[in-house]
Design a protein around this motif. Sequence first.
Motif, mmCIF file in Angstrom:
data_model
loop_
_atom_site.group_PDB
_atom_site.id
_atom_site.type_symbol
_atom_site.label_atom_id
_atom_site.label_comp_id
_atom_site.label_asym_id
_atom_site.label_seq_id
_atom_site.Cartn_x
_atom_site.Cartn_y
_atom_site.Cartn_z
ATOM 1 N N HIS A 221 34.423 41.037 33.520
ATOM 2 C CA HIS A 221 35.395 41.930 34.148
ATOM 3 C C HIS A 221 35.904 42.930 33.129
ATOM 4 C CE1 HIS A 221 38.013 38.556 32.759
ATOM 5 N NE2 HIS A 221 38.951 39.482 32.594
ATOM 6 N N VAL A 222 36.239 44.104 33.628
ATOM 7 C CA VAL A 222 36.758 45.191 32.811
ATOM 8 C C VAL A 222 38.254 45.320 33.093
ATOM 9 C CG1 VAL A 222 36.634 47.652 32.286
ATOM 10 C CG2 VAL A 222 34.541 46.381 32.829
ATOM 11 N N ILE A 223 39.064 45.349 32.038
ATOM 12 C CA ILE A 223 40.514 45.414 32.179
ATOM 13 C C ILE A 223 40.981 46.854 31.968
ATOM 14 C CG2 ILE A 223 42.722 44.512 31.373
ATOM 15 C CD1 ILE A 223 41.217 42.067 30.331
ATOM 16 N N LEU A 224 41.702 47.363 32.930
ATOM 17 C CA LEU A 224 42.201 48.737 32.915
ATOM 18 C C LEU A 224 43.707 48.735 32.635
ATOM 19 C CD1 LEU A 224 40.557 49.847 36.293
ATOM 20 C CD2 LEU A 224 39.495 49.826 34.017
ATOM 21 N N PRO A 225 44.222 49.767 31.992
ATOM 22 C CA PRO A 225 45.667 49.820 31.762
ATOM 23 C C PRO A 225 46.418 50.196 33.033
ATOM 24 C CG PRO A 225 44.615 51.811 30.921
ATOM 25 C CD PRO A 225 43.511 50.904 31.372
ATOM 26 N N GLY A 268 36.122 40.223 43.019
ATOM 27 C CA GLY A 268 34.729 40.613 43.159
ATOM 28 C C GLY A 268 34.431 42.034 42.742
ATOM 29 N N THR A 269 35.453 42.781 42.283
ATOM 30 C CA THR A 269 35.237 44.172 41.894
ATOM 31 C C THR A 269 34.795 44.320 40.450
ATOM 32 O OG1 THR A 269 37.517 44.523 41.133
ATOM 33 C CG2 THR A 269 37.074 44.867 43.491
ATOM 34 N N GLY A 270 35.076 43.315 39.616
ATOM 35 C CA GLY A 270 34.816 43.435 38.187
ATOM 36 C C GLY A 270 35.855 44.280 37.481
ATOM 37 N N LEU A 271 36.935 44.636 38.187
ATOM 38 C CA LEU A 271 37.985 45.484 37.633
ATOM 39 C C LEU A 271 39.338 44.798 37.797
ATOM 40 C CD1 LEU A 271 36.824 48.852 39.232
ATOM 41 C CD2 LEU A 271 36.441 48.128 36.859
ATOM 42 N N VAL A 272 40.110 44.794 36.717
ATOM 43 C CA VAL A 272 41.433 44.179 36.721
ATOM 44 C C VAL A 272 42.399 45.133 36.029
ATOM 45 C CG1 VAL A 272 42.808 42.198 35.970
ATOM 46 C CG2 VAL A 272 40.409 41.872 36.591
ATOM 47 N N THR A 273 43.574 45.321 36.610
ATOM 48 C CA THR A 273 44.594 46.165 35.994
ATOM 49 C C THR A 273 45.696 45.279 35.426
ATOM 50 O OG1 THR A 273 44.169 47.953 37.563
ATOM 51 C CG2 THR A 273 46.249 48.025 36.387
ATOM 52 N N ARG A 274 46.074 45.562 34.162
ATOM 53 C CA ARG A 274 47.122 44.765 33.516
ATOM 54 C C ARG A 274 48.086 45.655 32.753
ATOM 55 N NH1 ARG A 274 44.490 39.463 30.845
ATOM 56 N NH2 ARG A 274 46.603 39.361 30.001
ATOM 57 N N GLU A 275 49.320 45.156 32.638
ATOM 58 C CA GLU A 275 50.374 45.900 31.956
ATOM 59 C C GLU A 275 50.973 45.124 30.792
ATOM 60 O OE1 GLU A 275 53.220 46.832 34.979
ATOM 61 O OE2 GLU A 275 51.840 48.137 36.095
ATOM 62 N N ASP A 276 50.308 44.037 30.373
ATOM 63 C CA ASP A 276 50.885 43.154 29.355
ATOM 64 C C ASP A 276 50.076 43.136 28.058
ATOM 65 O OD1 ASP A 276 48.837 41.811 30.965
ATOM 66 O OD2 ASP A 276 49.262 40.061 29.723
ATOM 67 N N LEU A 277 49.125 44.026 27.909
ATOM 68 C CA LEU A 277 48.259 44.000 26.732
ATOM 69 C C LEU A 277 48.633 45.123 25.771
ATOM 70 C CD1 LEU A 277 44.803 43.352 28.444
ATOM 71 C CD2 LEU A 277 46.470 41.693 27.599
ATOM 72 N N GLY A 278 48.991 44.743 24.557
ATOM 73 C CA GLY A 278 49.400 45.731 23.569
ATOM 74 C C GLY A 278 48.324 46.750 23.262
ATOM 75 N N GLY A 279 47.069 46.309 23.230
ATOM 76 C CA GLY A 279 45.981 47.222 22.922
ATOM 77 C C GLY A 279 45.839 48.337 23.935
ATOM 78 N N LEU A 280 46.275 48.099 25.190
ATOM 79 C CA LEU A 280 46.266 49.123 26.218
ATOM 80 C C LEU A 280 47.609 49.832 26.314
ATOM 81 C CD1 LEU A 280 44.325 47.314 29.120
ATOM 82 C CD2 LEU A 280 43.424 48.905 27.413
ATOM 83 N N ASN A 281 48.687 49.077 26.281
ATOM 84 C CA ASN A 281 50.022 49.671 26.436
ATOM 85 C C ASN A 281 50.315 50.751 25.409
ATOM 86 O OD1 ASN A 281 50.420 47.907 28.516
ATOM 87 N ND2 ASN A 281 52.099 46.772 27.577
#
Length: 327
Positions: A221-225, A268-281
């Motif tokens: 899965h790919v994590i998006l900001p 099932g999309t392979g896409l996840v959005t997160r707001e808790d990761l310093g590397g993205l935030n």
Amino acid sequence: MSYTGPEFDPPQSHRPRSRRVLTVALAALVPGALLGWGVYAAVGGPGDGDGPDRAGGARPSPVPSSSRPAASADDAKTPTGASPSATAGKPSASPSTSAPAASGPLKGKVVVIDPGHNPGNFQHPSQINRRVNIGTNWKECDTTGTSTNAGWPEAKFTLDVAHRLRTLLERQGATVKLTQDGDRPYGPCVDERARIGNEARADAAVSIHADGSGAGNRGFHVILPGAVHAGAADTRAIVAPSADLGERIAGNFVRVTGSAPSNYIGGGTGLVTREDLGGLNLSTVPKVFIECGNMRDSKDAALLTSGAWRQKAAQGISEGIVSFLRG
């Protein structure tokens, strides 16, 4: 940590993005992706395990190797709330940067590759456990990452794929910078990882990981900001381009590797959005994380520890980046 090379094949032992179905993205981006996915399913696709959501559930304890302790959850995995503690010093090391390419379709483009974790992290617990400000809250500097059941560490996987990816992007003319290249005793911390991409004014940044979920949980899965505006974090300007980058990487990853999107997170999309990761935030440039598979599942581990498959993983990520940068 040295580059193990393609011949190294060790023995084997949360938010879902609202209705962005990967098949739609694939139809627009990579027409052959669904075929690759179908091949994957035919030869042994995701298992029936309906395990916990790795973005919000507990992590099983990995089995340590004889040379390193059991791995812990990391910035790309289980979210953690924390309070600040005293700040300790960081090792100084200049990120590895390739020489500008003479020619190629990506000439003038800068890509930052962030190999998750560091093989030496477990030897520096006080340094990697200290808290750093990620905008929304405070979080550990870094963690040890996970490992396969046989003890092969995520940190070696990420650096191996990063080297392969760097070579592919340089052939396209890009200038490539790594946040770490096995050239420092631990880290860097998650805030420094973001800062390296920002200071490089990267046209794209990708953080490479492998997950540590339960057996039966398979796929990438790919994590998006997400849209974050708090303290030092303001991702509003990069949300849309990062989503574009992530969708292109996901589509090409399916097509090149034949791996299916995660069966336990992302709907099932392979896409996840997160707001808790310093590397993205803390990033001010388009950036995503990719969890290439689950090291704690034996079938995924067989792929992740294969040099031939890691080359495909790097190729899939590379083609996604090239597609994004070329528009």
